[in-house]
Design a protein around this motif. Structure first.
Motif, PDB file in Angstrom:
ATOM      1  N   TYR A   4     -29.165 -19.874  48.141  1.00  0.00           N
ATOM      2  CA  TYR A   4     -27.544 -19.173  48.553  1.00  0.00           C
ATOM      3  C   TYR A   4     -27.261 -19.899  47.287  1.00  0.00           C
ATOM      4  O   TYR A   4     -25.491 -20.465  48.314  1.00  0.00           O
ATOM      5  N   PRO A   5     -27.352 -19.821  46.132  1.00  0.00           N
ATOM      6  CA  PRO A   5     -25.989 -20.667  46.014  1.00  0.00           C
ATOM      7  C   PRO A   5     -24.490 -20.840  45.580  1.00  0.00           C
ATOM      8  O   PRO A   5     -24.147 -19.632  46.035  1.00  0.00           O
ATOM      9  N   LEU A   6     -23.839 -21.384  45.262  1.00  0.00           N
ATOM     10  CA  LEU A   6     -22.519 -21.116  45.547  1.00  0.00           C
ATOM     11  C   LEU A   6     -22.172 -21.587  43.682  1.00  0.00           C
ATOM     12  O   LEU A   6     -21.858 -22.881  43.454  1.00  0.00           O
ATOM     13  N   GLU A 155     -37.268  -4.075  35.083  1.00  0.00           N
ATOM     14  CA  GLU A 155     -37.837  -5.164  36.415  1.00  0.00           C
ATOM     15  C   GLU A 155     -36.905  -6.137  36.080  1.00  0.00           C
ATOM     16  O   GLU A 155     -37.627  -7.568  35.552  1.00  0.00           O
ATOM     17  N   LEU A 156     -35.945  -5.935  36.092  1.00  0.00           N
ATOM     18  CA  LEU A 156     -35.048  -7.154  35.706  1.00  0.00           C
ATOM     19  C   LEU A 156     -34.583  -7.713  37.261  1.00  0.00           C
ATOM     20  O   LEU A 156     -35.229  -7.373  38.400  1.00  0.00           O
ATOM     21  N   ASP A 157     -34.525  -9.088  37.436  1.00  0.00           N
ATOM     22  CA  ASP A 157     -34.364  -9.720  38.442  1.00  0.00           C
ATOM     23  C   ASP A 157     -32.725  -9.737  39.598  1.00  0.00           C
ATOM     24  O   ASP A 157     -33.190  -9.779  41.550  1.00  0.00           O
ATOM     25  N   GLY A 158     -32.466  -8.344  38.866  1.00  0.00           N
ATOM     26  CA  GLY A 158     -30.995  -8.006  39.882  1.00  0.00           C
ATOM     27  C   GLY A 158     -29.775  -8.070  39.375  1.00  0.00           C
ATOM     28  O   GLY A 158     -29.523  -7.560  37.783  1.00  0.00           O
ATOM     29  N   VAL A 159     -28.172  -8.023  39.988  1.00  0.00           N
ATOM     30  CA  VAL A 159     -27.687  -7.862  39.097  1.00  0.00           C
ATOM     31  C   VAL A 159     -26.313  -8.710  39.742  1.00  0.00           C
ATOM     32  O   VAL A 159     -26.075  -9.543  40.798  1.00  0.00           O
ATOM     33  N   VAL A 160     -24.857  -8.529  39.117  1.00  0.00           N
ATOM     34  CA  VAL A 160     -23.874  -9.139  39.133  1.00  0.00           C
ATOM     35  C   VAL A 160     -23.094  -7.622  39.599  1.00  0.00           C
ATOM     36  O   VAL A 160     -22.418  -7.011  38.972  1.00  0.00           O
ATOM     37  N   CYS A 161     -22.590  -8.079  40.400  1.00  0.00           N
ATOM     38  CA  CYS A 161     -21.696  -7.002  41.161  1.00  0.00           C
ATOM     39  C   CYS A 161     -20.563  -6.986  41.881  1.00  0.00           C
ATOM     40  O   CYS A 161     -20.879  -8.213  42.676  1.00  0.00           O
ATOM     41  N   SER A 162     -19.237  -6.284  42.865  1.00  0.00           N
ATOM     42  CA  SER A 162     -19.049  -6.676  43.605  1.00  0.00           C
ATOM     43  C   SER A 162     -19.604  -7.478  45.200  1.00  0.00           C
ATOM     44  O   SER A 162     -20.008  -6.751  45.458  1.00  0.00           O
ATOM     45  N   PRO A 174     -34.795  -1.821  47.251  1.00  0.00           N
ATOM     46  CA  PRO A 174     -36.441  -2.929  47.270  1.00  0.00           C
ATOM     47  C   PRO A 174     -36.076  -4.106  47.165  1.00  0.00           C
ATOM     48  O   PRO A 174     -35.841  -4.255  46.118  1.00  0.00           O
ATOM     49  N   SER A 175     -35.826  -4.924  47.901  1.00  0.00           N
ATOM     50  CA  SER A 175     -36.317  -6.688  47.619  1.00  0.00           C
ATOM     51  C   SER A 175     -37.863  -6.559  47.040  1.00  0.00           C
ATOM     52  O   SER A 175     -38.932  -6.117  47.198  1.00  0.00           O
ATOM     53  N   PRO A 176     -37.837  -7.578  46.592  1.00  0.00           N
ATOM     54  CA  PRO A 176     -36.370  -8.469  45.938  1.00  0.00           C
ATOM     55  C   PRO A 176     -35.833  -8.568  44.971  1.00  0.00           C
ATOM     56  O   PRO A 176     -35.760  -7.006  43.774  1.00  0.00           O
ATOM     57  N   PHE A 177     -34.231  -7.924  45.218  1.00  0.00           N
ATOM     58  CA  PHE A 177     -33.299  -8.065  43.924  1.00  0.00           C
ATOM     59  C   PHE A 177     -32.095  -8.715  44.313  1.00  0.00           C
ATOM     60  O   PHE A 177     -31.298  -8.876  45.456  1.00  0.00           O
ATOM     61  N   TYR A 178     -31.987  -9.711  43.886  1.00  0.00           N
ATOM     62  CA  TYR A 178     -30.521 -10.978  43.350  1.00  0.00           C
ATOM     63  C   TYR A 178     -29.224  -9.710  43.029  1.00  0.00           C
ATOM     64  O   TYR A 178     -28.580  -9.066  42.210  1.00  0.00           O
ATOM     65  N   THR A 179     -28.384 -10.522  44.062  1.00  0.00           N
ATOM     66  CA  THR A 179     -26.893 -10.014  43.448  1.00  0.00           C
ATOM     67  C   THR A 179     -26.197 -11.314  43.756  1.00  0.00           C
ATOM     68  O   THR A 179     -25.854 -11.316  44.773  1.00  0.00           O
ATOM     69  N   LEU A 180     -25.512 -11.469  42.761  1.00  0.00           N
ATOM     70  CA  LEU A 180     -24.696 -12.337  42.342  1.00  0.00           C
ATOM     71  C   LEU A 180     -23.017 -12.357  42.563  1.00  0.00           C
ATOM     72  O   LEU A 180     -23.169 -10.880  41.425  1.00  0.00           O
ATOM     73  N   THR A 181     -22.719 -12.421  43.458  1.00  0.00           N
ATOM     74  CA  THR A 181     -21.280 -11.232  43.149  1.00  0.00           C
ATOM     75  C   THR A 181     -19.829 -12.001  43.059  1.00  0.00           C
ATOM     76  O   THR A 181     -19.583 -13.339  43.957  1.00  0.00           O
ATOM     77  N   GLN A 205     -22.248 -12.486  54.982  1.00  0.00           N
ATOM     78  CA  GLN A 205     -22.424 -10.843  56.067  1.00  0.00           C
ATOM     79  C   GLN A 205     -23.125  -9.956  55.076  1.00  0.00           C
ATOM     80  O   GLN A 205     -23.914  -9.486  55.829  1.00  0.00           O
ATOM     81  N   TYR A 206     -21.933  -9.763  54.162  1.00  0.00           N
ATOM     82  CA  TYR A 206     -23.264  -8.210  53.313  1.00  0.00           C
ATOM     83  C   TYR A 206     -24.194  -8.878  52.692  1.00  0.00           C
ATOM     84  O   TYR A 206     -24.846  -7.941  52.580  1.00  0.00           O
ATOM     85  N   GLY A 207     -24.499 -10.229  52.662  1.00  0.00           N
ATOM     86  CA  GLY A 207     -25.961  -9.928  51.565  1.00  0.00           C
ATOM     87  C   GLY A 207     -25.866 -10.717  50.668  1.00  0.00           C
ATOM     88  O   GLY A 207     -27.338 -10.688  49.924  1.00  0.00           O
ATOM     89  N   SER A 208     -24.626 -11.224  50.281  1.00  0.00           N
ATOM     90  CA  SER A 208     -24.607 -11.598  48.795  1.00  0.00           C
ATOM     91  C   SER A 208     -26.656 -13.159  48.259  1.00  0.00           C
ATOM     92  O   SER A 208     -26.563 -13.674  49.244  1.00  0.00           O
TER      93      SER A 208
END
Length: 237
Positions: A4-6, A155-162, A174-181, A205-208
């Motif tokens: 869970y990187p910062l 079939e990408l790994d996830g998204v950049v989102c708020s 469905p997981s796995p799905f990366y959310t970078l915020t 808490q939201y699961g980023s």
């Protein structure tokens, strides 16, 4: 890669300013974001310098072009052996698939393919701007979720989102799905040009999967202390 990187956004115009910022961290290995301004000026040699110092790298170039061009570009970027790269989800499913194909083709034998994630809606974009200027007649949540389904199909790994959209993503994709915020601010910080902002604790808490912090750390009078404050809040998962 950290679970869970910062990620610290190195939003500086030159490598000299980056090195000045990194100096107080006394060789601590960080996860950093290199964006367009810095990459266009300093280029590949600076990426290699950061890697030699042990930093993990999110190369934030937001590719958005025809599929063939994006595939060829990603094939080149793969050779830099960074950890995360990205495209714009609104480039379409075919373009996103081409990006992943390029990364795989360009990754060295026995190397690790970088995470490839797609930008949904920038955190500087409000719902009013999206609806009135982009003429997208949906809520932010609905449109981001639609783009996430496209990203999953590509079939990408996830998204950049708020981080504000992470809960609905977790409920529907469905997981796995990366959310970078990005758009992360402590309560004491200014929002600057961001619209959809969230604190580090709420993002957790939201699961980023990861958070990106820029000016809250890089423009602080004491960057090391600011980093630790953000890290402490983010780590309370």
């Amino acid at each position: 890669m950290q679970q869970y990187p910062l990620i610290v956004a190195l939003d500086f115009p030159t490598k000299e300013e980056v090195n000045q910022f990194l100096e107080p961290f006394q060789n601590q290995q960080l996860f950093v974001k290199v964006g367009m301004e810095l990459f266009y000026r300093e280029g590949i040699p600076f990426i290699n310098e950061l890697k030699e110092k042990g930093h993990q790298i999110f190369l934030d170039l937001k590719l958005h072009d025809i599929p063939t061009t994006v595939k060829r570009a990603m094939k080149q970027l793969a050779q830099l052996e960074v950890d995360i790269v990205n495209v714009h989800a609104m480039g379409g499913i075919e373009m996103m698939r081409a990006a992943k194909e390029g990364l795989i083709a360009g990754t060295k034998a026995n190397g690790s393919v970088p995470l490839c994630i797609a930008v949904t809606q920038l955190t500087s974009t409000s719902e009013a701007v999206m609806q009135n200027e982009m003429k997208i007649p949906f809520t932010i949540n609905d449109h981001v979720l639609h783009l996430c389904h496209c990203v999953k199909e590509a079939e990408l790994d996830g998204v950049v989102c708020s981080a504000q959209e992470v809960r609905i993503i977790r409920e529907n994709i469905p997981s796995p799905f990366y959310t970078l915020t990005p758009g992360i601010r402590r309560l004491s910080d200014s929002a600057h040009d961001q619209q959809r902002i969230v604190t580090p604790q709420l993002a957790a808490q939201y699961g980023s999967s990861a958070i990106v912090v820029g000016r809250g750390i890089t423009r602080s009078d004491n960057p090391v202390e600011a980093y630790q404050l953000y890290f402490n809040e983010w780590s309370q998962r």
